[in-house]
Structure formats: structure tokens, C-alpha cells
Design a protein around this motif. Structure first.
Motif, mmCIF file in Angstrom:
data_model
loop_
_atom_site.group_PDB
_atom_site.id
_atom_site.type_symbol
_atom_site.label_atom_id
_atom_site.label_comp_id
_atom_site.label_asym_id
_atom_site.label_seq_id
_atom_site.Cartn_x
_atom_site.Cartn_y
_atom_site.Cartn_z
ATOM 1 N N ASP A 176 -0.129 4.128 -10.004
ATOM 2 C CA ASP A 176 0.696 3.042 -10.530
ATOM 3 C C ASP A 176 0.861 2.039 -9.399
ATOM 4 O O ASP A 176 0.227 2.161 -8.350
ATOM 5 N N LEU A 177 1.738 1.060 -9.588
ATOM 6 C CA LEU A 177 2.042 0.139 -8.507
ATOM 7 C C LEU A 177 3.002 0.840 -7.556
ATOM 8 O O LEU A 177 4.216 0.853 -7.756
ATOM 9 N N THR A 178 2.456 1.453 -6.525
ATOM 10 C CA THR A 178 3.246 2.233 -5.571
ATOM 11 C C THR A 178 3.715 1.339 -4.424
ATOM 12 O O THR A 178 3.445 0.137 -4.399
ATOM 13 N N ASP A 179 4.412 1.950 -3.446
ATOM 14 C CA ASP A 179 4.853 1.199 -2.271
ATOM 15 C C ASP A 179 3.663 0.604 -1.521
ATOM 16 O O ASP A 179 3.704 -0.546 -1.075
ATOM 17 N N GLU A 180 2.566 1.376 -1.408
ATOM 18 C CA GLU A 180 1.364 0.847 -0.749
ATOM 19 C C GLU A 180 0.767 -0.301 -1.557
ATOM 20 O O GLU A 180 0.297 -1.295 -1.004
ATOM 21 N N GLY A 181 0.766 -0.151 -2.866
ATOM 22 C CA GLY A 181 0.239 -1.199 -3.731
ATOM 23 C C GLY A 181 1.012 -2.497 -3.613
ATOM 24 O O GLY A 181 0.430 -3.589 -3.647
#
Length: 532
Positions: A176-181
Motif C-alpha cells: 500500500d502507500l507505506t511510510d517509504e512510499g
């Protein structure tokens, strides 16, 4: 040969001397396979080509199998087949076509260069090396995409290639849209480049196993196929070149150097103090601790008792690696780190890179000779946590360097103790947030706390849950091959123990990793059979 740079395999025919020359690059980023059969020496860049020859039978190599399960990689020139070997990094194979005799030579060694006089000089050298590498690897790139994680490596690649590219899109993959993303998205926005998130779940890994299998070469686990979905999508919509930064941190940021920790109530807390290794024995011990996910325990391998001797050889192979490196490096810390960087540069990046090369041209600054030569001149302190590496990023792109580091939430230039503190606070918060969410779910209070994904990769526990429960068709097929396929038929594994563990409700990280590796191996041998 010493003047060649980049990622390559070289084959040259000398008609006058009736000699065939084969060579690998400095890190053997593209494997070259050799099969010695009665009256034949076969060479191929793809092991599948050797395994597809009609009428040729291959036999399992117990030592290769044991390394695959114990270390998650094969650290010498073996494969899982007795008759097939790989050509070492920076090696040249000379074959006399008249007699069939051949000889191997090493044309380059990972040995010390003259140390930089100051951190400023080291930083300037890294900046120059990346600028030059960026110019070289962007030649004739065409329509390009960059695998952008938001970490320091992909930032360095982004800063190095954008001055020379007119057309580049940033691709980030994850559940998903993670912290890294979020950091990757901000980086793309900062450089005014298009950005796209490619979502991939644990089901995607199992569904793609059959098609991704040839790229694993019988050397790697399904857990290393993160890039496949993204690059296949990128290729399908017209991208011809993919840039990446896999493995750079192992060389320039000392990612695999030991990090001191202390334990409180059974939990590790890292202090990020500079490591010290007293002697060669300690270097070997640390390598075994780092590489051996089983910590030597044969019982959790699920392999049959006949594999115990092969299992025990891993320690000796690591000792051999350290002894070879000690010829050029006298500091035990350097010995340990050079073995790790050589292995990680070769084995941790290869499955990612082959996934890319199946679909497009793959380009990375890691294999550039100037960057490798720069790495060999850095002192351990300049590499540990990458202070001069990060300073080089600041010179290449101050805006990118200012953005927080997704893993810690801290500045790239925060003191090591602050980075360690930030990392541990984030890990503590994430673990307890998930515990609270699950508790509320059991109480029937759902959706109060949304489930959140972290990082770019599917968690191994999610992959095993798919396999254990047969959630997807791909996982069902893989489970069937594991418990009724070639590993059982050849007597390699204890079938009942595997079934019991798959049906268990709890799995340790070690059990999870081992079952996924065994499943990948079983699926491979189902397509590319071998004899015991």
C-alpha cells in the motif's frame, strides 16, 4: 580486463589460437554457468538452458541444497546440481578448443586502495564517481523508469541520472502507500518526475511463482521476487530501461557491519556504536551469525538426516571465504565486511536484477568500476552508517538529503544514537499499535484503528499464511508441490513434519523463511528435475 566497467558477461573467440575466452564482471552480477559432462564442457548465461538439454541428467548436490536452506544463498561456486558450477566474480575462463582443457584466472581482487586523506576528499570522490556513473549508465536509455524506494540508495541514483535523462518515471512498489512510499512520492514531486505506486500483496508473489521461476535460477527464494510485478508492468506500458540501486548501501553505507546492542527484558536495543572485531575467529563467527538464519540448528531445516554432513559444511565454507579475503585485508572487521559485501552484492541483487532483465535493460551504478574503486579507498569509519555517502547525497541534491529517512523518521544526518532511538521508538509504536488493533478486532470494535503496512516488501508471515491456508490458486499449487512433489520423492525432506508445521497456527520467523525456501525449491525441481 581490468579496464572494463559495469555489469557484463564476456565471450570471445580467438580463431588464431583456437581458444574461447569467458569472463564475468567484478561482482559476477550476471552469472555464468559451467556444466562438465562426459566429453562436454557447456557454458550458459541461464541455467535453464543447461537443464533443458535433451538426454542430459543432473544430480542434486546436497551441499548446495543445504546452503540454500541454511544460508538462503549458495556462497561458493556450487549450484543445487552436482554437474553445474558458476564462474567466480572477476574471473576469466580460457578454453583450448583443440584439447578441451581449460584454466581459470582472477583478473581483479577486492583489495585495499590508498585511503582518502579526509572525509571531505572521500565525499568529493563519491560525488564524482556517481556523476560519472550516472552519465555512463544513461546513454541510449530510451524511455526509462527508476525503482524508487525512498531510501538513500535510490535517492543517490535519482540524483545521479536525472541531469542526463529527458524521460524518467519513478516506480514504487509495496502492499500500500507505506511510510517509504510517502517519502518516494515526495522525492518524485521534488524532482518534478511522474510517480506511480504498484501495489502487490502476498497473493501476487504466489500467483507469479510459475512465471517468475526461471529468473530464480534454482538459487533464490520466492521471497526475493519483489521487483517482478513492477517491472513487468513497466515493460508492458513501454518502458525500455529500468534503473535501480540494489546493494549500494552494503558497500558505501556499511549496512552489514555489526551494530552493537544491549538487551532489556528480552528485547534488543541498538546503540549504533562503531563495531570492533578482535580477530579472524570473531569475523567468522559474526559472518555465521549474520548469514545462518538457523544458527546451526539442523532440526528446524526439515531436511532428511542424510543432509546433516552437507549442512555442517557451511561453517567451513565461511572460514574459507574469510581466509581468502585475509590475503589482502588484515583488519578482521574489513575481512568480515568484504566477505559480506561480495556475497550480498552478488546474491542479494541477482534475483532482483534478473527480474528486471527479463523485461527491460537494467542499469545500476553499483557495478561501475569507478564506484567500486572509490569504495575500496574508504575507511571502515567512513562506511559505517554511511556518513560520507550521505554527505555526497547532500552535494548532489540538498533537497533530497533534507527529506527524512523512512526507516527511522529521523534526519539522514542525525547522530547515530538519535537514529537508533528513532528506529526503536518507531518499531515499538508499530508493534503495539498492531496489538491494540487486533485486540479491538477481537472485541468486535473493528475499523477504529486501520491496519497499516510498513516497508516495501510483503512480510514473510503473510506469504506463509497464504501457503498454509491455500488462500490463492498459486499458493494451493505451491503447497501441493511441497508436500507431494520432488523433495518428498527424492527423500530430501521430512514430509510429515512439514505438513504438521504448515497446519500449525504459530510459526517463528525461521520456520516461515525455511518453509518458503523449501516451497520455492520444490517448485523449481518440479519443473527442472534432478536425480538424488
Amino acid at each position: 580486463m581490468r579496464n572494463l566497467s559495469g555489469s557484463f558477461i564476456l565471450l570471445a573467440l580467438d580463431n588464431a589460437e583456437q581458444r574461447l575466452i569467458a569472463a564475468t564482471d567484478r561482482l559476477a552480477s550476471r552469472p555464468l554457468y559451467l556444466a562438465e559432462l562426459p566429453g562436454l564442457l557447456l557454458i550458459a548465461t541461464d541455467i535453464c538452458a543447461l537443464l533443458s538439454l535433451p538426454g542430459v541428467r543432473y544430480h542434486l548436490d546436497p551441499v548446495g541444497i543445504a546452503q540454500f536452506i541454511r544460508l538462503q544463498m549458495i556462497i561458493d561456486d556450487r549450484t543445487i546440481y552436482q554437474e553445474i558450477r558458476t564462474l567466480d566474480p572477476a574471473s576469466l575462463l580460457s578454453i583450448d578448443l583443440r584439447t578441451g582443457k581449460y584454466a581459470k584466472y582472477c583478473y581483479w581482487h577486492m583489495q585495499p586502495g590508498s585511503a582518502y586523506e579526509s572525509d571531505d576528499e572521500a565525499t568529493a570522490a563519491i560525488v564524482t564517481a556517481f556523476r560519472n556513473a550516472g552519465q555512463r549508465i544513461t546513454r541510449d536509455a530510451g524511455r526509462s523508469a527508476l525503482l524508487l524506494s525512498g531510501g538513500v540508495d535510490s535517492r543517490m541514483v535519482l540524483a545521479s541520472i536525472t541531469p542526463y535523462l529527458n524521460d524518467c518515471t519513478c516506480m514504487t512498489f509495496g502492499p500500500d502507500l507505506t511510510d517509504e512510499g510517502e517519502v518516494a512520492q515526495a522525492l518524485a514531486r521534488q524532482t518534478q518526475l511522474p510517480w506511480k505506486l504498484i501495489k502487490q500483496s502476498a497473493s501476487d508473489y504466489w500467483e507469479q511463482l510459475e512465471v517468475v521461476l526461471p529468473s530464480l535460477q534454482g538459487m533464490f527464494s520466492l521471497a526475493h521476487t519483489h521487483t517482478w510485478k513492477t517491472v513487468s508492468y513497466s515493460s508492458a506500458i513501454g518502458f525500455t530501461t529500468i534503473f535501480d540501486g540494489w546493494g549500494i548501501d552494503a558497500f558505501l553505507a556499511g549496512s552489514y557491519m555489526p551494530k552493537h546492542h544491549f538487551t532489556i527484558w528480552g528485547h534488543k536495543f541498538y546503540s549504533y556504536n562503531f563495531p570492533k572485531i578482535a580477530n579472524q575467529t570473531e569475523a567468522q563467527h559474526y559472518l555465521l551469525m549474520t548469514l545462518d538464519c538457523h544458527m546451526g540448528d539442523f532440526a528446524n531445516s526439515y531436511l532428511s538426516p542424510g543432509y546433516y554432513t552437507a549442512w555442517d559444511m557451511a561453517s567451513q565454507l565461511i572460514e574459507n571465504q574469510v581466509s581468502q579475503v585475509s590475503i589482502h585485508w588484515k583488519d578482521p572487521l574489513e575481512q568480515m565486511e568484504k566477505v559480506l559485501t561480495g556475497l550480498m552484492g552478488r546474491f542479494r541483487s541477482q534475483p532482483m536484477l534478473r527480474s528486471i532483465r527479463t523485461h527491460a535493460r537494467q542499469r545500476s551504478p553499483l557495478f561501475d568500476a569507478e564506484i567500486l574503486d572509490t569504495y575500496l579507498r574508504l575507511t571502515p569509519r567512513q562506511r559505517f552508517l554511511g556518513p560520507v555517502y550521505r554527505a555526497a547525497l547532500q552535494q548532489l541534491s540538498p533537497a533530497m538529503a533534507r527529506m527524512r529517512y523512512a526507516n527511522t523518521g529521523a534526519s539522514l544526518f542525525a547522530p547515530p544514537l538519535i537514529q537508533a532511538f528513532h528506529l526503536q521508538v518507531r518499531q515499538f509504536w508499530r508493534a503495539n499499535r498492531e496489538r491494540i488493533r487486533l485486540t479491538l478486532n477481537h472485541m468486535g470494535i473493528k475499523h477504529l484503528i486501520r491496519q497499516r503496512s510498513y516497508g516495501s516488501y510483503a512480510h514473510l508471515s503473510e506469504l506463509l499464511n497464504e501457503l498454509s491456508n491455500g488462500v490463492s490458486e498459486g499458493a494451493q499449487r505451491a503447497r501441493s508441490v511441497l508436500i507431494d512433489g520432488p523433495l518428498v520423492e527424492l527423500g530430501c525432506i521430512d514430509r510429515q513434519r512439514v505438513i504438521d508445521k504448515l497446519n500449525s497456527s504459530k510459526h517463528s520467523d525461521l520456520e516461515t523463511q525455511t518453509l518458503i525456501s523449501l516451497t520455492t525449491l520444490a517448485t523449481w525441481l518440479d519443473r527442472y528435475p534432478a536425480q538424488s
